[in-house]
Write a protein that holds these residues in place. Structure first.
Motif, PDB file in Angstrom:
ATOM      1  N   ARG A  65      22.340  -5.386  47.133  1.00 10.59           N
ATOM      2  CA  ARG A  65      21.658  -5.279  45.856  1.00 10.59           C
ATOM      3  C   ARG A  65      22.501  -5.848  44.717  1.00 10.59           C
ATOM      4  O   ARG A  65      23.685  -6.141  44.877  1.00 10.59           O
ATOM      5  CB  ARG A  65      21.368  -3.808  45.523  1.00 10.59           C
ATOM      6  CG  ARG A  65      20.355  -3.130  46.413  1.00 10.59           C
ATOM      7  CD  ARG A  65      20.336  -1.642  46.112  1.00 10.59           C
ATOM      8  NE  ARG A  65      19.306  -0.942  46.864  1.00 10.59           N
ATOM      9  CZ  ARG A  65      19.351   0.356  47.156  1.00 10.59           C
ATOM     10  NH1 ARG A  65      20.386   1.087  46.752  1.00 10.59           N
ATOM     11  NH2 ARG A  65      18.371   0.922  47.834  1.00 10.59           N
ATOM     12  N   VAL A  66      21.880  -5.916  43.573  1.00 10.37           N
ATOM     13  CA  VAL A  66      22.584  -6.140  42.315  1.00 10.37           C
ATOM     14  C   VAL A  66      22.623  -4.792  41.602  1.00 10.37           C
ATOM     15  O   VAL A  66      21.592  -4.129  41.452  1.00 10.37           O
ATOM     16  CB  VAL A  66      21.854  -7.169  41.421  1.00 10.37           C
ATOM     17  CG1 VAL A  66      22.584  -7.317  40.084  1.00 10.37           C
ATOM     18  CG2 VAL A  66      21.734  -8.506  42.133  1.00 10.37           C
ATOM     19  N   SER A  67      23.807  -4.381  41.182  1.00  7.10           N
ATOM     20  CA  SER A  67      23.957  -3.106  40.488  1.00  7.10           C
ATOM     21  C   SER A  67      24.304  -3.359  39.030  1.00  7.10           C
ATOM     22  O   SER A  67      25.309  -4.015  38.729  1.00  7.10           O
ATOM     23  CB  SER A  67      25.048  -2.264  41.154  1.00  7.10           C
ATOM     24  OG  SER A  67      25.085  -0.960  40.607  1.00  7.10           O
ATOM     25  N   ILE A  68      23.462  -2.859  38.128  1.00  8.17           N
ATOM     26  CA  ILE A  68      23.706  -2.987  36.691  1.00  8.17           C
ATOM     27  C   ILE A  68      24.205  -1.642  36.183  1.00  8.17           C
ATOM     28  O   ILE A  68      23.509  -0.631  36.309  1.00  8.17           O
ATOM     29  CB  ILE A  68      22.437  -3.409  35.926  1.00  8.17           C
ATOM     30  CG1 ILE A  68      21.957  -4.779  36.407  1.00  8.17           C
ATOM     31  CG2 ILE A  68      22.715  -3.476  34.428  1.00  8.17           C
ATOM     32  CD1 ILE A  68      20.923  -4.715  37.482  1.00  8.17           C
TER      33      ILE A  68
ATOM     34  N   GLY B 117      22.090  -3.210  24.928  1.00 13.22           N
ATOM     35  CA  GLY B 117      20.716  -2.853  25.223  1.00 13.22           C
ATOM     36  C   GLY B 117      20.632  -2.011  26.475  1.00 13.22           C
ATOM     37  O   GLY B 117      21.653  -1.539  26.995  1.00 13.22           O
ATOM     38  N   SER B 118      19.440  -1.845  26.994  1.00 13.11           N
ATOM     39  CA  SER B 118      19.200  -0.971  28.137  1.00 13.11           C
ATOM     40  C   SER B 118      19.521  -1.662  29.454  1.00 13.11           C
ATOM     41  O   SER B 118      18.984  -2.748  29.751  1.00 13.11           O
ATOM     42  CB  SER B 118      17.744  -0.511  28.141  1.00 13.11           C
ATOM     43  OG  SER B 118      17.402   0.070  29.373  1.00 13.11           O
ATOM     44  N   ALA B 119      20.369  -1.033  30.265  1.00  9.11           N
ATOM     45  CA  ALA B 119      20.673  -1.559  31.589  1.00  9.11           C
ATOM     46  C   ALA B 119      19.430  -1.561  32.467  1.00  9.11           C
ATOM     47  O   ALA B 119      19.244  -2.454  33.307  1.00  9.11           O
ATOM     48  CB  ALA B 119      21.771  -0.730  32.239  1.00  9.11           C
ATOM     49  N   THR B 120      18.572  -0.588  32.274  1.00  9.80           N
ATOM     50  CA  THR B 120      17.338  -0.500  33.063  1.00  9.80           C
ATOM     51  C   THR B 120      16.445  -1.705  32.793  1.00  9.80           C
ATOM     52  O   THR B 120      15.924  -2.333  33.727  1.00  9.80           O
ATOM     53  CB  THR B 120      16.581   0.803  32.729  1.00  9.80           C
ATOM     54  OG1 THR B 120      17.435   1.921  32.988  1.00  9.80           O
ATOM     55  CG2 THR B 120      15.330   0.926  33.575  1.00  9.80           C
TER      56      THR B 120
ATOM     57  N   ARG C  36      19.367  -2.409  40.884  1.00  9.47           N
ATOM     58  CA  ARG C  36      19.353  -0.988  40.549  1.00  9.47           C
ATOM     59  C   ARG C  36      20.263  -0.745  39.351  1.00  9.47           C
ATOM     60  O   ARG C  36      21.357  -1.317  39.255  1.00  9.47           O
ATOM     61  CB  ARG C  36      19.836  -0.148  41.733  1.00  9.47           C
ATOM     62  CG  ARG C  36      18.901  -0.179  42.947  1.00  9.47           C
ATOM     63  CD  ARG C  36      17.613   0.570  42.655  1.00  9.47           C
ATOM     64  NE  ARG C  36      16.693   0.538  43.776  1.00  9.47           N
ATOM     65  CZ  ARG C  36      16.673   1.423  44.764  1.00  9.47           C
ATOM     66  NH1 ARG C  36      17.543   2.426  44.768  1.00  9.47           N
ATOM     67  NH2 ARG C  36      15.801   1.327  45.741  1.00  9.47           N
ATOM     68  N   SER C  37      19.822   0.115  38.455  1.00  3.57           N
ATOM     69  CA  SER C  37      20.594   0.405  37.248  1.00  3.57           C
ATOM     70  C   SER C  37      21.188   1.807  37.295  1.00  3.57           C
ATOM     71  O   SER C  37      20.556   2.740  37.799  1.00  3.57           O
ATOM     72  CB  SER C  37      19.700   0.276  36.005  1.00  3.57           C
ATOM     73  OG  SER C  37      19.142  -1.016  35.921  1.00  3.57           O
TER      74      SER C  37
END
Length: 319
Positions: free
Chosen positions: A162-165, A225-228, A243-244
Motif C-alpha cells: 500500500r501507500v501509507s499517508i 491539509g487533510s491526510a485522508t 491508507r491514511s
C-alpha cells in the motif's frame, strides 16, 4: 528574588516536567521559595498556587505531560484578566514568574512584563515553531514518536503493498514532518513551507511501483491539509491502495527523550538565573548547543527559517 512562581501553558510537551524540576531545584539551591501554578494563566488568575519543595519534583524527570497541568484562557488575554493575575502574584508576594510554553504563552509573559512584573519564558512546544531557538522542549520526543509510528506502519504497508499517508502535528510548521520523514525514509514529505505537486508525487509512486517497490510512506504536516483527502486523491490518480493515519495527540505524550530532558533541565536553570540577575521580559533558548537568552519582544517578532537544505536532501534521497 525571594519567591518565584512557575506555570505551564498551552499544549503540553514531553520535557516540561524536566524544566519544572530544574526551576524548582535551582531556585531552592539559591534559597528562593518556589510556587507552582496549576492550570496555566487560568489557575494564576484564580489563585491556584502552591509552594513546592525538592520532593515535589522528585521522580518526574522521566514523565511526559506536565504535573502543573495546563489550560487555555481567553480571559487572561484581556487587561482585566491580567490585572487579576497581578493581584494574585502580589497577594502571594511573588517576585518573578517562569512561563513554560509556546508563542501564545510567551505573549502572556510579555503582557505581564510590560506592566512591570518580571517574567521569563521557556520554549515548551512540540511544534518547534519559535524562530529564535534551534529547538523547543518536546520536539525531539514528538519526532521520535512519529518515527516509531512510521516504522510500524511501514511493516503493515509492506505486507499489504500500500501507500501509507501519515499526518503529523506542528500547526503551520513542518519540522516534525521534515525530521521524521527524513529519518524514516519517506518517499514524499508535504510541509506548509514548501509548494508541492500531487501529480508529480503520483507519477513518482507509479514509477516506483513499476520497478518493484510496492510500498511507500508519505508524511503530511497538518498545516498542509487533510491526510485522508490527500490519500483519496492519490488512490484515484494512481490506482494504488492508499491508507491514511492521523497520529494526533499521541505525539504530545510519552516518556521524554534524553534530548528533551537535557534541554528542559538546562533551560529551567537558565530561566531562574536570569531572574536572580534582575532580568525580565526575556526568553531562553538554544543555539548551536549553547543556552541563550533574548528580549521577548525580539524573539516573538523573528521570522522562522525553514531548513531548506534538509528538505532538499530528503527530496534527493527519496528517488
Amino acid at each position: 528574588m525571594k519567591k518565584i512562581a512557575v506555570l505551564t501553558s498551552g499544549g503540553d510537551a514531553p520535557g516540561m516536567n524536566a524544566a519544572i524540576r530544574a526551576v524548582v531545584r535551582y531556585s531552592i539551591y539559591h534559597d528562593i521559595k518556589v510556587y507552582g501554578v496549576q492550570r496555566g494563566y487560568k489557575g494564576l488568575m484564580e489563585g491556584e498556587l502552591q509552594e513546592m519543595s525538592i520532593s515535589s519534583v522528585g521522580d518526574i524527570i522521566h514523565r511526559g505531560g506536565t504535573i502543573l497541568r495546563s489550560a487555555r484562557s481567553l480571559e487572561f488575554k484581556e487587561k482585566e484578566g491580567q490585572k487579576k493575575a497581578l493581584n494574585v502574584l502580589d497577594v502571594f508576594k511573588i517576585d518573578g514568574l517562569v512561563v513554560i510554553g509556546g508563542d501564545g504563552s510567551f505573549m502572556g509573559a510579555k503582557a505581564l512584563s510590560e506592566q512591570g512584573f518580571p517574567a521569563i519564558g521557556i520554549p515548551g512546544t512540540i511544534d518547534n515553531d519559535l524562530a529564535y531557538t534551534d529547538f523547543t522542549i518536546g520536539f525531539d520526543t514528538a519526532v521520535n514518536t512519529a518515527l516509531d509510528a512510521i516504522s510500524k506502519l511501514r511493516d503493515t504497508t509492506s505486507s499489504h503493498e500500500r501507500v501509507s499517508i501519515i499526518e503529523v502535528m506542528g500547526r503551520n510548521c513542518g519540522d516534525i514532518a521534515l525530521y521524521a520523514g527524513l529519518a524514516g525514509g519517506a518517499e514524499a514529505i508535504l510541509v506548509p513551507e514548501m509548494p508541492y505537486d500531487l501529480d508529480e508525487i503520483c507519477k513518482k509512486l507509479i514509477s516506483s511501483n513499476n520497478r518493484g517497490k510496492t510500498q511507500s510512506i508519505i508524511l503530511v504536516a497538518e498545516g498542509v491539509g487533510s491526510a485522508t483527502e490527500i490519500g483519496h486523491v492519490i488512490q484515484e490518480r494512481t490506482g494504488l491502495e492508499a491508507r491514511s493515519t492521523i497520529l494526533g495527540h499521541i505525539q504530545r505524550g510519552g516518556t521524554p527523550s534524553a534530548t528533551d530532558r537535557l534541554l528542559g533541565s538546562r533551560l529551567g536553570g537558565a530561566a531562574v538565573q536570569l531572574l536572580i540577575d534582575g532580568k525580565s521580559s526575556r526568553v531562553v533558548g538554544i543555539k548551536d548547543n549553547d543556552i541563550i537568552d533574548l528580549d521577548i519582544h525580539e524573539a516573538l517578532s523573528m521570522k522562522r527559517q525553514f531548513n531548506l537544505d534538509m528538505y532538499n536532501l530528503a527530496q534527493i534521497l527519496s528517488i
